[in-house]
Design a protein around this motif. Structure first.
Motif, PDB file in Angstrom:
ATOM      1  N   LYS A  22       0.822  -1.213   0.000  1.00 43.11           N
ATOM      2  CA  LYS A  22       0.000   0.000   0.000  1.00 43.11           C
ATOM      3  C   LYS A  22       0.861   1.270   0.000  1.00 43.11           C
ATOM      4  O   LYS A  22       0.534   2.246  -0.680  1.00 43.11           O
ATOM      5  CB  LYS A  22      -0.888   0.004   1.250  1.00 43.11           C
ATOM      6  CG  LYS A  22      -2.219   0.666   1.017  1.00 43.11           C
ATOM      7  CD  LYS A  22      -3.202   0.362   2.133  1.00 43.11           C
ATOM      8  CE  LYS A  22      -4.397   1.291   2.069  1.00 43.11           C
ATOM      9  NZ  LYS A  22      -4.069   2.689   2.387  1.00 43.11           N
ATOM     10  N   SER A  24       3.920   1.720  -1.237  1.00 45.08           N
ATOM     11  CA  SER A  24       4.525   1.994  -2.533  1.00 45.08           C
ATOM     12  C   SER A  24       3.475   2.444  -3.554  1.00 45.08           C
ATOM     13  O   SER A  24       3.756   3.303  -4.389  1.00 45.08           O
ATOM     14  CB  SER A  24       5.338   0.806  -3.045  1.00 45.08           C
ATOM     15  OG  SER A  24       4.715  -0.391  -2.762  1.00 45.08           O
ATOM     16  N   SER A  25       2.264   1.904  -3.481  1.00 47.52           N
ATOM     17  CA  SER A  25       1.269   2.368  -4.452  1.00 47.52           C
ATOM     18  C   SER A  25       0.783   3.773  -4.111  1.00 47.52           C
ATOM     19  O   SER A  25       0.493   4.576  -5.006  1.00 47.52           O
ATOM     20  CB  SER A  25       0.108   1.378  -4.605  1.00 47.52           C
ATOM     21  OG  SER A  25      -0.685   1.353  -3.477  1.00 47.52           O
ATOM     22  N   ASP A  26       0.756   4.108  -2.827  1.00 43.04           N
ATOM     23  CA  ASP A  26       0.400   5.486  -2.439  1.00 43.04           C
ATOM     24  C   ASP A  26       1.471   6.478  -2.912  1.00 43.04           C
ATOM     25  O   ASP A  26       1.162   7.556  -3.410  1.00 43.04           O
ATOM     26  CB  ASP A  26       0.245   5.551  -0.910  1.00 43.04           C
ATOM     27  CG  ASP A  26      -0.323   6.883  -0.460  1.00 43.04           C
ATOM     28  OD1 ASP A  26      -1.537   7.089  -0.629  1.00 43.04           O
ATOM     29  OD2 ASP A  26       0.451   7.735   0.028  1.00 43.04           O
ATOM     30  N   LYS A  28       3.431   6.109  -5.465  1.00 41.11           N
ATOM     31  CA  LYS A  28       3.256   6.202  -6.914  1.00 41.11           C
ATOM     32  C   LYS A  28       2.197   7.263  -7.261  1.00 41.11           C
ATOM     33  O   LYS A  28       2.430   8.130  -8.107  1.00 41.11           O
ATOM     34  CB  LYS A  28       2.778   4.830  -7.416  1.00 41.11           C
ATOM     35  CG  LYS A  28       3.352   4.395  -8.719  1.00 41.11           C
ATOM     36  CD  LYS A  28       3.060   2.906  -8.879  1.00 41.11           C
ATOM     37  CE  LYS A  28       2.768   2.530 -10.293  1.00 41.11           C
ATOM     38  NZ  LYS A  28       2.509   1.091 -10.439  1.00 41.11           N
ATOM     39  N   ALA A  45       8.771   3.262  -7.685  1.00 39.09           N
ATOM     40  CA  ALA A  45       7.761   2.249  -7.358  1.00 39.09           C
ATOM     41  C   ALA A  45       8.429   0.905  -7.071  1.00 39.09           C
ATOM     42  O   ALA A  45       8.074   0.218  -6.105  1.00 39.09           O
ATOM     43  CB  ALA A  45       6.762   2.122  -8.507  1.00 39.09           C
ATOM     44  N   TYR A  49       8.566  -0.593  -3.298  1.00 34.76           N
ATOM     45  CA  TYR A  49       7.861  -1.868  -3.113  1.00 34.76           C
ATOM     46  C   TYR A  49       8.806  -2.922  -2.528  1.00 34.76           C
ATOM     47  O   TYR A  49       8.467  -3.615  -1.567  1.00 34.76           O
ATOM     48  CB  TYR A  49       7.267  -2.368  -4.436  1.00 34.76           C
ATOM     49  CG  TYR A  49       6.550  -3.687  -4.293  1.00 34.76           C
ATOM     50  CD1 TYR A  49       5.308  -3.756  -3.669  1.00 34.76           C
ATOM     51  CD2 TYR A  49       7.133  -4.871  -4.738  1.00 34.76           C
ATOM     52  CE1 TYR A  49       4.661  -4.972  -3.498  1.00 34.76           C
ATOM     53  CE2 TYR A  49       6.490  -6.091  -4.576  1.00 34.76           C
ATOM     54  CZ  TYR A  49       5.253  -6.136  -3.960  1.00 34.76           C
ATOM     55  OH  TYR A  49       4.623  -7.344  -3.786  1.00 34.76           O
TER      56      TYR A  49
END
Ligand SMILES: Nc1ncnc2c1ncn2[C@@H]1O[C@H](COP(=O)(O)OP(=O)(O)OP(=O)(O)O)[C@@H](O)[C@H]1O
Ligand SMILES: [Mg+2]
Length: 140
Positions: A22, A24-26, A28, A45, A49
């Motif tokens: 979560k 790393s996607s936030d 991004k 990313a 991650y």
């Protein structure tokens, strides 16, 4: 001048495979929103991650920060141990101490740290039994 523009901070919980990924996607999404180029976002990313998953899998938990400067992005990770006894070994492609239940989830190829280094412009790692600190710089 190299002053900090913005810091995004995340708490990473050990063994939490439900929310893992979560941060790393936030990151991004945040980088996209502030107009960072796609190539840099892709590098960050991957780096964030792999660093996040290492904290989930191998540590007692920790923090991950994404620091934005005018000319670079820096990922800073600090965890609570047990640390990495042999950093050279840990940096070797294919070396992994991931347990079987984690390998079943698709982790444990021993490629996380080598890939973090590959996509970085500067990579620093230090570790003791109190924890591991990773500082990764990507130039913008
Ligand atoms: N934060 C950490 N704390 C303690 N040990 C770590 C940490 N990060 C990595 N390690 C050690 O370094 C090894 C190599 O890490 P690396 O990320 O390259 O591979 P992996 O996590 O085992 O597998 P993969 O990342 O390919 O899923 C790990 O198996 C573990 O022994
Ligand atoms: Mg890993």
């Amino acid at each position: 001048m190299d002053s900090l523009i913005k810091r995004y901070s995340y708490t990473i919980t050990r063994n939490d495979f439900v929310t893992a990924g979560k941060s790393s996607s936030d990151i991004k999404g945040n980088l996209k929103a502030i107009g960072i180029d796609a190539k840099t976002i892709r590098k960050i990313a991957i780096i964030s991650y792999e660093a996040e998953m290492n904290i989930v899998i191998h540590s007692m938990g920790g923090k991950l920060h994404c620091d934005i400067y005018e000319e670079k992005i820096v990922i800073v990770c600090e965890d609570e141990g047990p640390g990495i006894p042999d950093i050279d070994k840990a940096m070797t492609e294919g070396f992994s101490t991931a347990p079987e239940n984690v390998r079943e989830l698709g982790f444990g190829a021993g490629m996380g740290l080598p890939n973090i280094k590959r996509y970085s412009d500067e990579f620093k790692i230090s570790s003791s039994d109190n924890g591991t600190i990773i500082v990764v710089t990507v130039l913008i």
